[in-house]
Design an enzyme around this catalytic site. Structure first.
Site, mmCIF file in Angstrom:
data_model
loop_
_atom_site.group_PDB
_atom_site.id
_atom_site.type_symbol
_atom_site.label_atom_id
_atom_site.label_comp_id
_atom_site.label_asym_id
_atom_site.label_seq_id
_atom_site.Cartn_x
_atom_site.Cartn_y
_atom_site.Cartn_z
ATOM 1 N N CYS A 12 0.853 -1.192 0.000
ATOM 2 C CA CYS A 12 0.000 0.000 0.000
ATOM 3 C C CYS A 12 0.884 1.236 0.000
ATOM 4 O O CYS A 12 2.107 1.143 0.068
ATOM 5 C CB CYS A 12 -0.935 0.006 1.211
ATOM 6 N N CYS A 15 3.569 1.797 2.511
ATOM 7 C CA CYS A 15 4.831 1.092 2.258
ATOM 8 C C CYS A 15 5.779 2.011 1.487
ATOM 9 O O CYS A 15 6.953 2.157 1.840
ATOM 10 C CB CYS A 15 4.591 -0.181 1.466
ATOM 11 N N ASP A 415 3.315 26.452 -32.973
ATOM 12 C CA ASP A 415 4.301 27.056 -33.860
ATOM 13 C C ASP A 415 4.049 26.443 -35.238
ATOM 14 O O ASP A 415 3.871 25.229 -35.348
ATOM 15 C CB ASP A 415 5.706 26.735 -33.371
ATOM 16 N N ASP A 615 8.897 22.765 -31.599
ATOM 17 C CA ASP A 615 9.831 21.695 -31.929
ATOM 18 C C ASP A 615 10.822 21.423 -30.805
ATOM 19 O O ASP A 615 11.638 20.516 -30.908
ATOM 20 C CB ASP A 615 10.563 21.984 -33.234
ATOM 21 N N ASP A 619 12.255 27.066 -29.449
ATOM 22 C CA ASP A 619 11.040 27.611 -28.838
ATOM 23 C C ASP A 619 11.101 27.595 -27.317
ATOM 24 O O ASP A 619 10.067 27.601 -26.650
ATOM 25 C CB ASP A 619 9.810 26.807 -29.293
#
Length: 717
Positions: A12, A15, A415, A615, A619
């Site tokens: 869980c 842990c 862009d 890209d 940018d």
């Protein structure tokens, strides 16, 4: 240094929280992130202060294992333990259908003894891991799911032993059947639930396993004229790797000798093989179709594009979004709250009925029915499935927080070049003003030869062998303007670029030429002017067409009530023409890189949550300013480092898919959390009112965790 280890026997979120807390205490540890969903721990540490063995021993001291195949190992172990537990439980379960005491009378002693032995084996042998981990947690001041399981079964079994002694030693008959069944059913159903949970978690992580399968384990290296097969980790930069037809390329590198067709579908999504010749780059996981390659290794095995992709996915699955941190805070108090409710239930029932047996059974039902696991699994499993689904579609999501951001997006800014358009312009028009067409093209190609800009490369490709033999001085590539150089022999300035470059140099353009430029730009074409000295020799028109899926992407985003904005450094007429083709109403032209960030800031000031798609190379300011940075391209280093979502194949449609994936994931997370909280809110009171026996409570509890995982798996569809 950063490393990832796989941890076994986490049950869980407490842990994972416990491991994070205690490993973080080691000197030299910078950060620890443990994912319950993936069983992975990502650790950043100073290797001059602490070594990996010390970290592993710390994890093992907490009674967890460190292994390379946790999921497979745990799945087999849980199945084996469940089968043994079921064999112990089935004889005891016959009490539900047969009144053995009425049939056997005094001989029931032997039956009770058998049932007690089977229940003891079930609880203390097959369920020993729960008790050991509970003791470990208590020593560290922690509680978790193991605490509840150990208490449920321990109390039931101890009372059964007490009832057995009272009945057969002191002659004071007490009912033990319900407690024996309850303890055995609890262990059996918990083990079944853990097996199903582990199995479904394995299904959720299939995408990352497929990525790992793309990586070769060894490579055929050419050393001193001899071919030698060595482990991939032993391959070094500048080694020469031999790859033959049908083989997966095991490294990132450059073709050194020979040529072949390569299937790059795993990377680009294109089914048509690509011819690779000397000097071309090749990538790990792609497949050689024919011929033989000699490849010079350019990247270490742990830093290949594929390795970085896998690392991105692993990090996303380990990262906790804000909603998970809130759930963790609530869940940390859950076990204590249930224990308090259970004690109150026992006191009330004993006060009302005076029946210790009934009070104990009701208390056990309350403890059994509580299910913090469902709450703890609600978010991480959904994120694991989503990031895996994204990876299988080459959508790399860097974190769970990224998914949370994506669902809020109401404006996507693209862009233009390379995102909505092909990014591979072609020369369509050559207009001579002073000189002939070939002279213009030749000069343009010579100026462009040293430039990597797509427009420059298009001119070089178009020119072919028609290249001027001019000697250039003072060569400059002026961002968003063009190229400038000086003819070494004549001293004349040579220019290839847009109108801004000519204005900067003070060179006039005739009205007739402006008219021709405008006509081309209205067709969506980019116009470059060729200049020698103060004379405009002519112009070159280039066309970069929209990608095939660009129109559908814009339409799909708009159907989600997301506004689409396009930004470009190109002229207004050119950008307008592309915008009209794509049905984009809002666009910005002649924008410099720094201006993109300002436009995004302006949109944000209007109350919009903005994603920027670029890209990932030039940018950076816009990506940093946006609320969600999306990098498009074939997994370049810059894109992977800068963007929060990386679209490896570079298709605009992946932007739409990533946002849909984020929205679907967040909807599933909300569903998981609602049902997890609703389950406990409804069934804990039901158990407290003795409307649900322990055996049925344990089954419901186990299935609640499995249901959360199964619901998360819907994201894969």
């Amino acid at each position: 240094m950063k490393t990832t280890i796989t941890i076994g026997w986490m049950h869980c979120a407490s842990c994972s929280a416990l491991i994070e807390k205690w490993v973080q205490k080691l000197e030299g540890i910078d950060a620890v992130s443990v994912s319950l969903a993936t069983n992975n721990a990502t650790i950043r540490y100073d290797d001059s202060v602490v070594d990996m063995n010390t970290i592993i021993h710390k994890v093992q001291d907490l009674w967890y294992t460190v292994t390379e195949q946790t999921n497979i190992h745990e799945e087999k172990n849980y199945w084996r333990m469940f089968v043994y537990s079921a064999l112990c439980t089935l004889p005891i379960a016959t009490m539900m259908f047969v009144d053995w005491y009425a049939l056997l009378g005094a001989d029931a002693f032997w039956l009770d003894t058998l049932f007690l032995v089977l229940a003891t084996i079930n609880v203390w042998v097959l369920g020993r891991g729960f008790h050991i981990r509970m003791i470990k947690k208590i020593r560290q001041g922690q509680t978790n799911m193991d605490t509840l399981i150990s208490l449920w079964t321990g109390i039931a079994l101890l009372y059964s032993i007490y009832a057995y002694i009272q009945t057969y030693v002191f002659g004071n008959p007490l009912d033990m059947g319900h407690f024996l069944m309850g303890a055995s059913f609890i262990i059996t159903f918990i083990l079944l639930g853990k097996y199903l949970e582990t199995k479904t978690k394995g299904q959720a992580s299939q995408a990352i396993q497929k990525l790992l399968q793309l990586q070769e384990k060894d490579a055929l290296v050419l050393r001193d004229g001899t071919e030698e097969r060595i482990p991939i980790d032993a391959v070094q930069i500048d080694d020469v790797v031999v790859v033959r037809a049908g083989d997966k390329i095991p490294v990132d590198g450059v073709v050194l000798e020979w040529s072949s067709d390569v299937d790059e579908a795993m990377l680009t999504g294109e089914s048509i093989p690509v011819t690779k010749a000397v000097g071309d780059e090749v990538y790990t996981g792609t497949v050689v179709i024919n011929g033989t390659f000699h490849i010079r290794v350019t990247t270490p095995a742990n830093q290949t594009m594929l390795a970085k992709i896998i690392d991105v996915v692993n990090n996303a699955q380990a990262n906790k979004p804000p909603i998970q941190k809130l759930v963790d805070t609530i869940s940390s108090y859950f076990v204590w709250a249930i224990l308090i409710v259970a004690v109150i239930t026992f006191v009330v029932w004993y006060s009302v009925t005076g029946d210790v047996s009934r009070a104990l059974l009701t208390m056990i039902s309350v403890i059994v029915i509580a299910c913090p696991c469902a709450m703890w699994l609600a978010t991480p499993v959904a994120i694991m499935v989503a990031s895996g689904k994204g990876a299988s579609e080459w959508i790399l999501i860097k974190s769970g927080e990224t998914l949370e951001k994506s669902k809020k997006i109401d404006v996507v800014v693209f862009d233009k070049t390379g995102t909505l358009t092909q990014g591979k312009p072609q020369v369509t028009d050559v207009v001579a003003v002073d000189g002939d067409d070939m002279e213009i093209v030749a000069m343009g190609a010579y100026l462009s030869a040293s430039s990597h800009h797509p427009l420059s490369q298009a001119v070089v490709l178009y020119a072919g062998d028609a290249v001027s033999s001019i000697t250039l001085d003072a060569y400059q590539e002026i961002s968003w303007h063009g190229l400038r150089a000086i003819d070494h022999e004549t001293g004349e300035v040579l220019l290839l670029g847009n109108r801004k470059l000519l204005d900067r140099e003070g060179i006039a353009v005739s009205d007739a030429l402006v008219g021709q430029m405008t006509a081309l730009q209205e067709q969506g074409k980019t116009v470059n002017l060729v200049v020698r000295g103060d004379r405009v020799l002519g112009l070159i028109g280039l066309l970069d067409t929209p990608k095939d899926d660009a129109v559908d992407t814009v339409s799909g985003l708009q159907q989600l009530w997301i506004s689409v904005v396009m930004i470009s450094g190109d002229t207004h007429k050119t950008v307008q023409a592309i915008a009209d083709q794509l049905w984009i109403q809002r666009y910005y032209a002649e924008v410099l890189p720094e201006g993109k960030a300002s436009i995004i800031a302006s949109l944000q000031e209007q109350g919009n949550f903005v994603a920027f798609v670029g890209d990932g190379i030039n940018d950076a300011p816009a990506l940093a300013q946006s609320d969600l940075a999306i990098g498009m391209g074939q997994g370049s280093d810059i894109a992977i480092e800068t963007a929060e979502i990386v679209l490896v194949q570079g298709h605009p449609s992946k932007v739409l898919e990533s946002i849909k994936l984020a929205r679907k994931t967040y909807a599933v997370i909300r569903q998981n959390l609602f049902w997890a909280f609703a389950y406990n809110a409804v069934l804990v009171p039901v158990a407290a009112l003795w409307l649900l026996e322990p055996m049925y409570a344990s089954l419901a509890m186990s299935l609640s965790s499995v249901s959360v995982v199964l619901n998360s798996l819907r994201i894969k569809r």
